[in-house]
Scaffold this motif. Structure first.
Motif, short mmCIF file in Angstrom:
data_model
loop_
_atom_site.label_atom_id
_atom_site.label_comp_id
_atom_site.label_asym_id
_atom_site.label_seq_id
_atom_site.Cartn_x
_atom_site.Cartn_y
_atom_site.Cartn_z
N HIS A 257 5.04 -74.90 99.93
CA HIS A 257 3.95 -74.29 99.17
C HIS A 257 4.21 -74.54 97.69
N PRO A 258 3.25 -75.15 96.95
CA PRO A 258 3.52 -75.57 95.56
C PRO A 258 4.09 -74.49 94.66
N HIS A 259 3.40 -73.35 94.58
CA HIS A 259 3.87 -72.28 93.69
C HIS A 259 5.17 -71.68 94.17
N ASP A 260 5.27 -71.39 95.46
CA ASP A 260 6.47 -70.73 95.99
C ASP A 260 7.70 -71.62 95.84
N THR A 261 7.53 -72.92 96.07
CA THR A 261 8.65 -73.85 95.93
C THR A 261 9.12 -73.90 94.47
N MET A 262 8.17 -74.01 93.55
CA MET A 262 8.52 -74.00 92.12
C MET A 262 9.22 -72.69 91.75
N LEU A 263 8.72 -71.58 92.27
CA LEU A 263 9.27 -70.27 91.93
C LEU A 263 10.70 -70.12 92.44
N VAL A 264 10.96 -70.52 93.68
CA VAL A 264 12.30 -70.42 94.24
C VAL A 264 13.27 -71.32 93.46
N CYS A 265 12.84 -72.55 93.16
CA CYS A 265 13.68 -73.45 92.37
C CYS A 265 13.96 -72.86 90.99
N SER A 266 12.95 -72.26 90.38
CA SER A 266 13.10 -71.68 89.05
C SER A 266 14.10 -70.52 89.07
N GLU A 267 13.95 -69.62 90.05
CA GLU A 267 14.85 -68.47 90.14
C GLU A 267 16.27 -68.91 90.49
N THR A 268 16.39 -69.96 91.29
CA THR A 268 17.71 -70.50 91.61
C THR A 268 18.36 -71.08 90.35
N TYR A 269 17.56 -71.75 89.54
CA TYR A 269 18.05 -72.31 88.28
C TYR A 269 18.58 -71.21 87.36
N TYR A 270 17.83 -70.09 87.25
CA TYR A 270 18.29 -69.02 86.38
C TYR A 270 19.52 -68.33 86.94
N ALA A 271 19.62 -68.27 88.26
CA ALA A 271 20.83 -67.72 88.88
C ALA A 271 22.04 -68.59 88.54
N LEU A 272 21.82 -69.90 88.52
CA LEU A 272 22.89 -70.84 88.14
C LEU A 272 23.33 -70.61 86.69
N LEU A 273 22.37 -70.44 85.80
CA LEU A 273 22.70 -70.22 84.39
C LEU A 273 23.52 -68.94 84.22
N GLU A 274 23.11 -67.90 84.92
CA GLU A 274 23.82 -66.62 84.81
C GLU A 274 25.24 -66.73 85.35
N ALA A 275 25.40 -67.52 86.42
CA ALA A 275 26.73 -67.68 87.03
C ALA A 275 27.56 -68.75 86.33
N GLU A 276 26.93 -69.44 85.37
CA GLU A 276 27.59 -70.53 84.62
C GLU A 276 28.12 -71.60 85.57
N LYS A 277 27.27 -71.97 86.52
CA LYS A 277 27.61 -73.01 87.50
C LYS A 277 26.69 -74.21 87.31
#
Length: 373
Positions: A257-277
């Motif tokens: 799903h276009p929006h949901d896929t973008m949203l999950v990728c976006s939230e995963t990206y921010y989780a990465l930034l917070e974890a410094e990974k």
């Protein structure tokens, strides 16, 4: 500051339109040949991004373009002014020409320049202020063709959330639109709508004014291969590694799903930034997915409230989400069939076999499972 890695909340840039090249080329060819097109589908599936990318290409090709979002309008006068502003922007370069005229009326030089640009269209501040709503709407509906002929520029007009025209004006609006649009030789129309059932009726029912006015085209899904390439490339832009297995897991949970896929990728990206990974792990993906689902709760609550106006919808949704036999012995099978047909018409579920159905949006299914757990 860099833009969003995975864009959300509106039309995306050319670089973020995933796997649509053939479809976009087809739309561009049809519109440039003078055909009008209708695209329908639920919100958050990328219709508007596709439409704006087509308008960008058409403009580059030498066409005038205009876009009106009926969802944002409240009455026929707002509709008329929105149409006029969008059309005149091609000539003035100003997004809201009407407002600019009011501002520049204070300066003789500024007003004079705008007046010269628009005088051949019989358009003025006095005309806008003194014209009644019906006459103004008549002017607006004919303006695309008038402008295209005056400037010898073919035009494409986008009407987003087209089914909402009934909400902002009277029941005869479609007849009035058709009476103008059918005589336009230099204008093609691109109609978008999030209520597929209503849109199909408007363009497929013999009793409706827009019967057979536009070609109805299905929006093709984005392939897994295209998503794989796009997600890998986007994470790589931030020097982040993501495995094929993780991307497949993302797509399994979002269904592409276009929006949901973008949203999950976006939230995963921010989780990465917070974890410094700089490597997407299963745990970070799950964290991103849960955060994405949480942001969708309000959207899904509204969808469920609207669907629940139909008797037994919640019960049927729960059974489908849990993978149970949709035909419950406690319910009348005819009533169950009516609910299923209703959910299919709303593009909530789709048939996969005899008595078998699945959710079109997997994250809505997960929401239902958690809601009723």
């Amino acid at each position: 500051m860099p833009g969003k890695l995975f864009p959300l909340g509106g039309p995306v840039s050319e670089q973020d339109v995933v796997d649509r090249e053939e479809f976009l080329s087809s739309l561009q060819i049809r519109l440039s040949e003078g055909h009008s097109i209708m695209l329908a589908g639920p919100r958050r599936t990328g219709k508007t991004s596709l439409a704006y990318e087509v308008l960008r290409r058409m403009k580059k090709q030498g066409f005038y373009t205009a876009s009106i979002d009926l969802f944002r309008l409240s009455n026929k006068r707002e509709f008329a002014i929105s149409m006029i502003n969008s059309c005149l922007e091609n000539r003035t370069g100003i997004r809201k020409t009407f407002d600019a005229m009011k501002d520049r009326a204070k300066t003789i030089a500024g007003m004079a320049r705008l007046t010269v640009k628009l005088e051949d269209l019989e358009f003025s501040l006095k005309f806008l202020d003194e014209t009644n709503d019906d006459t103004l709407l008549d002017y607006a509906l004919d303006l695309p063709e008038v402008l295209a002929k005056h400037d010898r520029k073919p035009m494409v007009v986008l009407l987003d959330e087209f089914q909402d025209a009934l909400r902002i004006t009277d029941v005869n609006i479609y007849k009035k639109m058709r009476s103008y649009f059918q005589n336009h030789q230099e204008v093609s129309y691109l109609f978008l709508g999030s209520k597929e059932g209503m849109m199909n009726i408007l363009f497929s029912n013999r009793q409706e004014a827009f019967y057979r006015f536009a070609t109805i085209l299905p929006i093709p899904p984005i392939s897994e291969k295209s998503w794989m390439g796009y997600i890998t490339k986007k994470f790589a832009e931030r020097k982040i590694k993501v495995s094929t297995e993780i991307i497949k897991e993302i797509l399994k949970n979002t269904g592409g799903h276009p929006h949901d896929t973008m949203l999950v990728c976006s939230e995963t990206y921010y989780a990465l930034l917070e974890a410094e990974k700089n490597v997407v792990t299963h745990g970070l993906f799950r964290l991103g997915y849960d955060r994405a689902l949480q942001t969708l709760v309000q959207v899904f609550d509204e969808v469920l409230d609207e669907l629940s106006q139909r008797f037994q919808v919640r019960h049927i949704l729960k059974r489908i989400a849990a993978g149970e036999n949709v035909y419950d012995k406690k319910l009348n099978p005819n009533e169950t069939k009516r609910v299923i047909d209703f959910l299919v018409s709303k593009i909530i579920i789709e048939k996969t076999g005899r008595g078998s159905y699945r959710f079109v949006e997997p994250m809505f299914q997960e929401y239902i499972l958690r809601e009723f757990s």
